[in-house]
Design a protein around this motif. Structure first.
Motif, short mmCIF file in Angstrom:
data_model
loop_
_atom_site.label_atom_id
_atom_site.label_comp_id
_atom_site.label_asym_id
_atom_site.label_seq_id
_atom_site.Cartn_x
_atom_site.Cartn_y
_atom_site.Cartn_z
N CYS A 51 0.85 -1.19 0.00
CA CYS A 51 0.00 0.00 0.00
C CYS A 51 0.89 1.24 0.00
O CYS A 51 2.05 1.18 0.40
CB CYS A 51 -0.91 0.03 1.23
SG CYS A 51 -2.26 -1.17 1.12
N VAL A 53 0.25 3.98 1.88
CA VAL A 53 0.38 4.25 3.32
C VAL A 53 -0.50 3.21 4.02
O VAL A 53 -1.34 2.58 3.39
CB VAL A 53 -0.13 5.66 3.72
CG1 VAL A 53 0.66 6.75 3.05
CG2 VAL A 53 -1.61 5.80 3.41
N CYS A 55 -3.56 2.70 6.35
CA CYS A 55 -4.69 3.47 6.85
C CYS A 55 -4.86 3.23 8.36
O CYS A 55 -4.49 2.17 8.88
CB CYS A 55 -5.96 3.07 6.12
SG CYS A 55 -5.83 3.33 4.34
N TYR A 57 -7.17 2.46 10.34
CA TYR A 57 -8.04 1.41 10.88
C TYR A 57 -7.63 0.03 10.42
O TYR A 57 -8.27 -0.96 10.77
CB TYR A 57 -9.49 1.67 10.44
CG TYR A 57 -9.64 1.69 8.94
CD1 TYR A 57 -9.26 2.82 8.21
CD2 TYR A 57 -10.13 0.60 8.24
CE1 TYR A 57 -9.38 2.85 6.83
CE2 TYR A 57 -10.26 0.63 6.87
CZ TYR A 57 -9.88 1.75 6.17
OH TYR A 57 -9.99 1.77 4.81
N CYS A 58 -6.57 -0.06 9.60
CA CYS A 58 -6.30 -1.28 8.86
C CYS A 58 -5.37 -2.24 9.60
O CYS A 58 -4.30 -1.84 10.06
CB CYS A 58 -5.67 -0.92 7.52
SG CYS A 58 -5.31 -2.36 6.51
N GLY A 101 -4.12 -5.09 0.92
CA GLY A 101 -3.23 -4.34 0.07
C GLY A 101 -3.91 -3.56 -1.05
O GLY A 101 -5.10 -3.38 -1.07
N ASN A 135 -7.54 1.16 -5.48
CA ASN A 135 -7.82 2.37 -4.72
C ASN A 135 -7.96 3.53 -5.68
O ASN A 135 -7.10 3.74 -6.54
CB ASN A 135 -6.69 2.66 -3.72
CG ASN A 135 -6.83 1.83 -2.47
OD1 ASN A 135 -7.90 1.28 -2.21
ND2 ASN A 135 -5.78 1.73 -1.70
N ARG A 172 -7.16 7.73 4.36
CA ARG A 172 -7.23 7.42 2.94
C ARG A 172 -6.63 8.57 2.14
O ARG A 172 -6.80 9.74 2.51
CB ARG A 172 -8.69 7.21 2.50
CG ARG A 172 -9.41 6.15 3.28
CD ARG A 172 -8.89 4.77 3.04
NE ARG A 172 -8.95 4.35 1.66
CZ ARG A 172 -9.00 3.07 1.27
NH1 ARG A 172 -9.00 2.10 2.17
NH2 ARG A 172 -9.02 2.77 0.01
S1 SF4 Z 1 -7.31 -0.16 4.24
FE1 SF4 Z 1 -6.74 -0.84 2.20
S2 SF4 Z 1 -5.53 0.85 1.36
FE2 SF4 Z 1 -5.62 1.17 3.56
S3 SF4 Z 1 -3.75 0.18 4.34
FE3 SF4 Z 1 -5.41 -1.33 4.47
S4 SF4 Z 1 -5.28 -2.50 2.59
FE4 SF4 Z 1 -4.09 -0.60 2.28
#
Ligand code: SF4
Length: 423
Positions: A51, A53, A55, A57-58, A101, A135, A172
């Motif tokens: 990715c 960055v 995110c 919450y991820c 990802g 994305n 995001r």
């Molecule tokens: S939410 Fe999606 S874009 Fe954001 S870090 Fe996680 S996998 Fe990557």
């Protein structure tokens, strides 16, 4: 991210507020359907753990700042696919899902290399569904044209919200305008199967703000919408902010209202709900994810990918560097093993029954066929779970209709309470 990867986090409203669980089932070598004695067709999940960055919450298995690895990772992925496909004797496959990802970070030549390996190693159905998660903001018009040229025929864009402040809160990188642009380019490139992902129950989010996001998303004309409640996963900044009191804890009642509002708006706009968190226009249900929910076999490739085949549930080593390293030795492995495996669990019949119930009940229309259950497990569902079904039906959470057991509308809000009765 693929559905299995997101299984532990972004579930339905219901699930968010309660528990989660895993997936799977299978047989030996090429899978055979006991009733028709034909090879079972696989679904293939390909994980891209990169990715721009991370995110807030991820908690998915994804990494920022490692994009230089992508070309060598693509070669390792092709090696794993080739090895597993060869060990299974080039079995049939009907869906391929690039999840992450951010798969849209893969250059077209890397994607072409991987798809060549898929086509050489599996008998891909002529009408196979080939999905790529993207994305908004990572794609260009030319890139989307290139994807279509490679045979990708379904895109899933992570839109999440239409409000800049909410997208910033989630870390995001895109704005809603980028999503609108990406959708328009995708249509022009010939994609007629588009999913848009949304997240609700964000800290400070109001019902009206959520309504605007759903309305604006519908105005983009998607074929499929997924809507998941935010889940505060261990180790994420978002969870830390909430637990330190910097952000409010999501309100479960408001989350339920948001879920019901989304359902209503989607229904009014011609979408059928077919799974707790997924709605589609007729003919656009995600065939790849249906394979998971029907508890049918799938093969996972890539760092941290999960699979379910040959009576086993398995997962690969998480770190992309370790994954690349392991695939570099090229030694053949018996199906469904590959050099990347980190964990393998043999499934008992009880495991499979519990998982079939839990996954199948997510399918809000299809539910679980009583005939198919008896055929698959050699025992009527009523005999195995008579007491549980009677109690949950009396509570208004389950219904049996047309030979199928499914959640009621009330049951969709309390899915995990129901699922727990069967595992
Ligand atoms: S939410 Fe999606 S874009 Fe954001 S870090 Fe996680 S996998 Fe990557």
């Amino acid at each position: 991210m693929g559905w299995v990867e997101r299984w532990g986090r972004a579930r339905s409203v219901v699930t968010e507020l309660m528990v989660g669980a895993p997936d799977s089932r299978a047989a030996r070598g090429v899978w055979y359907n006991s009733s028709v004695s034909e090879p079972i067709s696989y679904s293939l999940y390909l994980h891209i753990p990169y990715c721009q960055v991370r995110c807030a919450y991820c908690d998915f298995n994804t990494y920022a700042g490692l994009n230089d690895q992508i070309p060598v990772y693509a070669r390792a992925l092709a090696t794993e696919i080739t090895g597993v496909g060869a060990a299974a004797g080039r079995p049939p496959a009907h869906t391929v899902f690039f999840g992450g990802g951010t798969p849209s970070l893969l250059p077209l030549d890397a994607l072409g290399l991987i798809l060549d390996a898929v086509r050489a190693s599996f008998r891909l159905a002529d009408d196979a569904e080939l999905t790529l998660e993207a994305n908004p903001g990572t794609v260009t018009r030319d890139y989307l044209v290139g994807l279509r040229g490679l045979g990708i025929n379904r895109l899933s864009f992570g839109v999440q919200s239409s409000h800049p402040h909410e997208l910033r809160l989630l870390d995001r990188l895109h704005l809603f305008g980028d999503a609108a642009q990406a959708v328009s380019w995708a249509r022009a490139a010939g994609f007629d199967d588009l999913n848009l992902d949304l997240i609700f129950a964000l800290p400070h989010q109001t019902l009206d703000q959520w309504r605007q996001t759903v309305d604006r998303t519908l105005a983009l004309g998607p074929d499929h919408v997924s809507a998941y409640a935010l889940s505060l996963e261990h180790g994420t900044p978002m969870r830390a902010w909430v637990y330190r009191g910097l952000l409010p804890m999501p309100d479960p009642d408001l989350a339920a209202d948001m879920y019901l509002l989304a359902h209503e708006l989607l229904k009014q706009n011609g979408f059928d709900q077919y799974e707790i968190s997924n709605w589609s226009r007729p003919g656009h249900a995600c065939r790849h994810n249906l394979q998971y929910w029907r508890n049918l076999p799938y093969l996972g490739f890539g760092a941290g990918a999960h699979g379910y085949a040959a009576g086993q549930r398995y997962s690969n080593v998480l770190a992309p560097g370790a994954y690349i390293e392991r695939l570099s030795d090229g030694a053949p492995s018996p199906f469904p093993t590959s050099a990347a495996r980190q964990q393998t669990t043999a499934l008992s019949r009880d495991d499979e029954i519990g998982e079939t119930m839990m996954m199948g009940l997510r399918l809000t229309q299809e539910g679980i066929s009583l005939t198919e259950f008896a055929r698959r497990f050699g025992q009527p569902l009523e005999q195995r779970f008579g007491r549980e079904v009677r109690q949950l039906t009396a509570r208004g959470l389950l219904e049996t209709d047309g030979g199928r057991l499914r959640l009621t509308e009330a049951g969709r809000l309390l899915g995990n309470q129901v699922f727990l009765e069967f595992v």
